[in-house]
Design a protein around this motif. Structure first.
Motif, short mmCIF file in Angstrom:
data_model
loop_
_atom_site.label_atom_id
_atom_site.label_comp_id
_atom_site.label_asym_id
_atom_site.label_seq_id
_atom_site.Cartn_x
_atom_site.Cartn_y
_atom_site.Cartn_z
N ASP A 1 0.72 -1.23 0.03
CA ASP A 1 -0.01 0.05 0.00
C ASP A 1 0.81 1.41 0.09
O ASP A 1 2.26 1.11 0.10
CB ASP A 1 -0.79 0.00 1.21
N GLN A 2 0.19 2.44 -0.22
CA GLN A 2 0.84 3.63 -0.12
C GLN A 2 0.67 4.42 1.18
O GLN A 2 -0.31 4.27 1.87
CB GLN A 2 0.41 4.43 -1.31
N ARG B 1 -0.08 6.96 3.89
CA ARG B 1 -1.32 8.28 3.77
C ARG B 1 -1.37 9.07 5.19
O ARG B 1 -0.60 8.55 5.97
CB ARG B 1 -2.80 7.19 3.88
N TRP C 1 1.60 7.51 8.24
CA TRP C 1 2.67 7.36 7.46
C TRP C 1 3.86 7.01 8.45
O TRP C 1 4.74 6.06 8.22
CB TRP C 1 3.46 8.70 7.09
N TRP D 1 3.17 3.25 8.42
CA TRP D 1 3.70 2.80 6.97
C TRP D 1 5.60 2.49 7.40
O TRP D 1 5.95 1.42 6.81
CB TRP D 1 3.35 3.53 5.79
N ARG E 1 13.69 2.96 -5.98
CA ARG E 1 12.08 2.70 -5.45
C ARG E 1 12.12 2.76 -3.96
O ARG E 1 11.13 3.48 -3.37
CB ARG E 1 11.84 1.37 -5.94
N GLY F 1 9.79 5.61 -1.92
CA GLY F 1 8.66 5.35 -1.03
C GLY F 1 8.89 5.87 0.19
O GLY F 1 7.99 6.65 0.99
N GLY G 1 8.16 9.73 -0.06
CA GLY G 1 6.89 9.76 -0.22
C GLY G 1 6.18 10.04 1.01
O GLY G 1 5.24 10.47 1.38
N ALA G 2 6.52 9.04 1.88
CA ALA G 2 5.96 8.81 3.32
C ALA G 2 6.27 10.19 4.19
O ALA G 2 5.25 10.72 4.81
CB ALA G 2 6.57 7.64 4.01
N THR H 1 4.21 13.07 2.89
CA THR H 1 2.87 12.81 3.18
C THR H 1 2.53 13.59 4.78
O THR H 1 1.43 13.93 4.97
CB THR H 1 2.36 11.35 3.21
#
Length: 213
Positions: free
Chosen positions: A91-92, A94, A98, A101, A136, A140, A143-144, A147
């Motif tokens: 999953d990404q 959110r 975060w 994650w 990658r 990731g 990106g967290a 967020t």
């Protein structure tokens, strides 16, 4: 025809191909898979592993494996591809989740890196990292942090802190670094690390001179 013989035939013949054959770069025999190659490699010592040694382990010709990996660097890149795929959550990240994650990601790094003897230590050393797989992972994590609400610039700084801290901790754990009588706990380390992230602009400037005042 026995399985190993079919591999050799598929490689040495050169005429084999068609719909069933995967091709990437030099072309790859359908009888070998990335998962088979990586599984066999992880049973050997990554510090001394050679393509020829791995081919012998798989029971195929050196030429068969060469269609997948041309040298040791490409072999280690292939291993990193698989490990990073195992690490990254499906999953990404959110808002408001975060940290959870990143916690799942960090524990996956802990489990996957330490499952391969020498991998954490090798990753912590200066060397050419696989730009695709580690790219990658970097994207990731950044990106967290984005967020979480920080700027892309501070998200990148947060990635440096997160990545270097975790890999260094895992390399130290792998080398059984003796720092005291108690065994270092990853859960405590990770909790402190994540509570200090994401990075913020320093509230005070760098001290002038050597006095620190």
């Amino acid at each position: 025809m026995p399985a190993d013989a079919s591999v050799a035939a598929g490689v040495d013949d050169g005429a084999a191909g068609g719909e069933g054959q995967r091709r990437r770069g030099r072309g790859r025999p359908a009888q070998l898979s990335r998962e088979q190659i990586v599984a066999a490699a992880l049973e050997l010592n990554l510090e001394t592993l050679t393509v020829r040694e791995l081919a012998a382990r798989l029971g195929v010709t050196h030429g068969a494996l060469y269609r997948w990996v041309g040298d040791r660097d490409e072999l280690l890149d292939l291993i990193s591809d698989v490990i990073v795929e195992r690490i990254l959550p499906a999953d990404q990240p959110r808002p408001n989740q975060w940290r959870a994650w990143l916690r799942r990601l960090a524990w996956s790094m802990h489990d996957e890196f330490l499952a391969v003897p020498g991998y954490a230590t090798r990753t912590s050393r200066p060397h050419r990292h696989n730009p695709e797989s580690f790219g990658r992972l970097r994207a990731g994590v950044i990106g967290a942090f984005v967020t979480s609400g920080v700027s892309p610039e501070l998200a990148e700084q947060s990635w440096y802190i997160f990545g270097v801290s975790i890999v260094s901790w895992l390399a130290a754990a792998e080398s059984s670094l003796e720092l005291g009588p108690a065994e270092p706990r990853f859960d405590v380390f990770l909790d402190v690390l994540l509570r200090g992230l994401p990075a913020r602009e320093p509230a005070t400037p760098r001290p002038v001179g050597h006095g620190g005042c």
